[in-house]
Write a protein that holds these residues in place. Structure first.
Motif, PDB file in Angstrom:
ATOM      1  N   PRO A 149      23.957  60.046  13.101  1.00 54.15           N
ATOM      2  CA  PRO A 149      23.820  58.632  12.724  1.00 54.15           C
ATOM      3  C   PRO A 149      25.136  57.923  12.464  1.00 54.15           C
ATOM      4  N   ASP A 150      26.195  58.684  12.146  1.00 56.45           N
ATOM      5  CA  ASP A 150      27.456  58.033  11.802  1.00 56.45           C
ATOM      6  C   ASP A 150      28.439  57.956  12.973  1.00 56.45           C
ATOM      7  N   LEU A 151      28.011  58.292  14.196  1.00 59.26           N
ATOM      8  CA  LEU A 151      28.940  58.325  15.323  1.00 59.26           C
ATOM      9  C   LEU A 151      29.525  56.951  15.620  1.00 59.26           C
ATOM     10  N   LEU A 152      28.695  55.917  15.693  1.00 61.51           N
ATOM     11  CA  LEU A 152      29.201  54.568  15.977  1.00 61.51           C
ATOM     12  C   LEU A 152      30.113  54.090  14.854  1.00 61.51           C
ATOM     13  N   PHE A 153      29.763  54.407  13.611  1.00 63.02           N
ATOM     14  CA  PHE A 153      30.626  54.048  12.482  1.00 63.02           C
ATOM     15  C   PHE A 153      31.988  54.722  12.619  1.00 63.02           C
ATOM     16  N   ASP A 154      32.006  55.996  13.021  1.00 65.64           N
ATOM     17  CA  ASP A 154      33.271  56.719  13.170  1.00 65.64           C
ATOM     18  C   ASP A 154      34.108  56.157  14.318  1.00 65.64           C
ATOM     19  N   ILE A 155      33.452  55.735  15.403  1.00 61.67           N
ATOM     20  CA  ILE A 155      34.186  55.107  16.508  1.00 61.67           C
ATOM     21  C   ILE A 155      34.868  53.826  16.029  1.00 61.67           C
ATOM     22  N   LYS A 156      34.148  53.032  15.258  1.00 60.13           N
ATOM     23  CA  LYS A 156      34.721  51.802  14.712  1.00 60.13           C
ATOM     24  C   LYS A 156      35.876  52.118  13.761  1.00 60.13           C
ATOM     25  N   LYS A 157      35.700  53.106  12.903  1.00 59.33           N
ATOM     26  CA  LYS A 157      36.731  53.481  11.942  1.00 59.33           C
ATOM     27  C   LYS A 157      38.007  53.937  12.646  1.00 59.33           C
ATOM     28  N   VAL A 158      37.875  54.787  13.663  1.00 56.72           N
ATOM     29  CA  VAL A 158      39.035  55.260  14.425  1.00 56.72           C
ATOM     30  C   VAL A 158      39.720  54.089  15.124  1.00 56.72           C
ATOM     31  N   SER A 159      38.934  53.193  15.716  1.00 55.57           N
ATOM     32  CA  SER A 159      39.497  52.055  16.455  1.00 55.57           C
ATOM     33  C   SER A 159      40.306  51.149  15.536  1.00 55.57           C
ATOM     34  N   LEU A 160      39.797  50.872  14.358  1.00 54.98           N
ATOM     35  CA  LEU A 160      40.514  50.013  13.416  1.00 54.98           C
ATOM     36  C   LEU A 160      41.772  50.697  12.892  1.00 54.98           C
ATOM     37  N   LEU A 174      47.685  40.815  19.479  1.00 52.91           N
ATOM     38  CA  LEU A 174      46.453  40.199  18.991  1.00 52.91           C
ATOM     39  C   LEU A 174      45.186  40.884  19.490  1.00 52.91           C
ATOM     40  N   GLU A 175      45.279  41.671  20.547  1.00 62.81           N
ATOM     41  CA  GLU A 175      44.096  42.375  21.012  1.00 62.81           C
ATOM     42  C   GLU A 175      44.485  43.680  21.704  1.00 62.81           C
ATOM     43  N   ILE A 176      43.599  44.645  21.589  1.00 56.07           N
ATOM     44  CA  ILE A 176      43.808  45.970  22.173  1.00 56.07           C
ATOM     45  C   ILE A 176      42.495  46.410  22.810  1.00 56.07           C
ATOM     46  N   GLY A 177      42.592  46.916  24.025  1.00 56.88           N
ATOM     47  CA  GLY A 177      41.452  47.574  24.647  1.00 56.88           C
ATOM     48  C   GLY A 177      41.655  49.076  24.530  1.00 56.88           C
ATOM     49  N   LEU A 178      40.999  49.694  23.577  1.00 58.15           N
ATOM     50  CA  LEU A 178      41.166  51.127  23.340  1.00 58.15           C
ATOM     51  C   LEU A 178      40.234  51.924  24.239  1.00 58.15           C
ATOM     52  N   ASP A 179      40.780  52.962  24.841  1.00 59.42           N
ATOM     53  CA  ASP A 179      39.954  53.917  25.560  1.00 59.42           C
ATOM     54  C   ASP A 179      39.840  55.174  24.712  1.00 59.42           C
ATOM     55  N   LEU A 180      38.623  55.473  24.306  1.00 62.46           N
ATOM     56  CA  LEU A 180      38.336  56.647  23.493  1.00 62.46           C
ATOM     57  C   LEU A 180      37.466  57.616  24.285  1.00 62.46           C
ATOM     58  N   GLY A 181      37.690  58.896  24.047  1.00 62.05           N
ATOM     59  CA  GLY A 181      36.842  59.911  24.658  1.00 62.05           C
ATOM     60  C   GLY A 181      35.884  60.492  23.641  1.00 62.05           C
ATOM     61  N   LEU A 182      34.678  60.765  24.066  1.00 64.51           N
ATOM     62  CA  LEU A 182      33.709  61.525  23.269  1.00 64.51           C
ATOM     63  C   LEU A 182      33.487  62.840  24.004  1.00 64.51           C
ATOM     64  N   ASP A 183      33.938  63.948  23.392  1.00 65.58           N
ATOM     65  CA  ASP A 183      33.726  65.214  24.082  1.00 65.58           C
ATOM     66  C   ASP A 183      32.285  65.679  23.900  1.00 65.58           C
ATOM     67  N   GLN A 184      31.958  66.801  24.490  1.00 66.57           N
ATOM     68  CA  GLN A 184      30.562  67.228  24.517  1.00 66.57           C
ATOM     69  C   GLN A 184      30.052  67.704  23.171  1.00 66.57           C
TER      70      GLN A 184
END
Length: 221
Positions: A149-160, A174-184
């Motif tokens: 349940p906290d995966l999307l929250f963690d993605i947001k936390k890492v991005s910020l 002023l803006e960043i397009g972050l590319d994040l990987g989610l491993d298996q």
């Protein structure tokens, strides 16, 4: 971030011994251009995967010659290949838009989506691999990534957190397009940060909420 080193023959063989599958990528590149995957087979045989082309090369000298023929005129970096989440055998990664305005320096996540590689490609760049975009929630549901349940929250936390660090180093950013990987296993990896991210990816989503929000932020800056 995945362990990263500047390419050299010695570093390449160290990474191959330690990881077996390695990504070689140009520093400061864009659009997925020049990215190569190298995999160890048996003996001194290695598979080189660049774009949609795969070839098997035998012998270290032959490997170095083959790689350098594929290199773009940039410094190359080495990283272990991440076992990204997959949909129907094709890897995907996550694009997160993080923005702020000149009047409000607080970073905000304004959109995210999944970039699915085209058939036969390692890179998830949509234009280069003829891949596709889909909502992040849809991608996670269709992949084999463990649901939490906290995966999307963690993605947001890492991005910020990444945006905060980069914002200090680049005060006018002023803006960043972050590319994040989610491993298996569902672990989050920082792949790269794009300082001139394309809005067109979000325009491809059927739901235009993120597209409108990102565009509105750009107008305010």
């Amino acid at each position: 971030m995945p362990p990263t080193k500047r390419f050299s023959p010695a570093a390449l063989w160290e990474y191959m011994e330690n990881y077996g599958d390695v990504i070689l990528k140009p520093s400061g590149g864009g659009g997925g251009a020049g990215i190569i995957k190298m995999s160890s087979l048996d003996g001194e045989r290695y598979r080189i995967h660049a774009g949609s082309i795969r070839r098997v090369v035998e012998g270290k000298e032959a490997v170095l010659h083959a790689l350098k023929s594929l290199f773009r005129p940039k410094i190359y970096l080495l990283q272990p290949h991440l076992s990204l989440g997959r949909i129907n055998g094709r890897p995907f990664d996550v694009r997160v838009m993080v923005q702020r305005t000149r009047s409000n320096q607080r970073w905000q996540v304004t959109g995210w989506l999944a970039k699915l590689a085209g058939p036969g490609y390692v890179v998830t760049n949509v234009a280069r691999s003829r891949g596709s975009v889909l909502s992040l929630q849809n991608a996670i549901q269709r992949s084999g990534i463990p649901k939490r349940p906290d995966l999307l929250f963690d993605i947001k936390k890492v991005s910020l957190a990444v945006a905060s660090c980069l914002g200090k180093a680049y005060p006018r950013l002023l803006e960043i397009g972050l590319d994040l990987g989610l491993d298996q296993e569902g672990k989050i990896w920082v792949i790269e940060a794009n300082f001139r991210p394309a809005l067109s990816l979000f325009q491809r989503l059927p739901e235009k909420t993120f597209y409108r929000r990102i565009k509105a932020f750009r107008i305010r800056t």
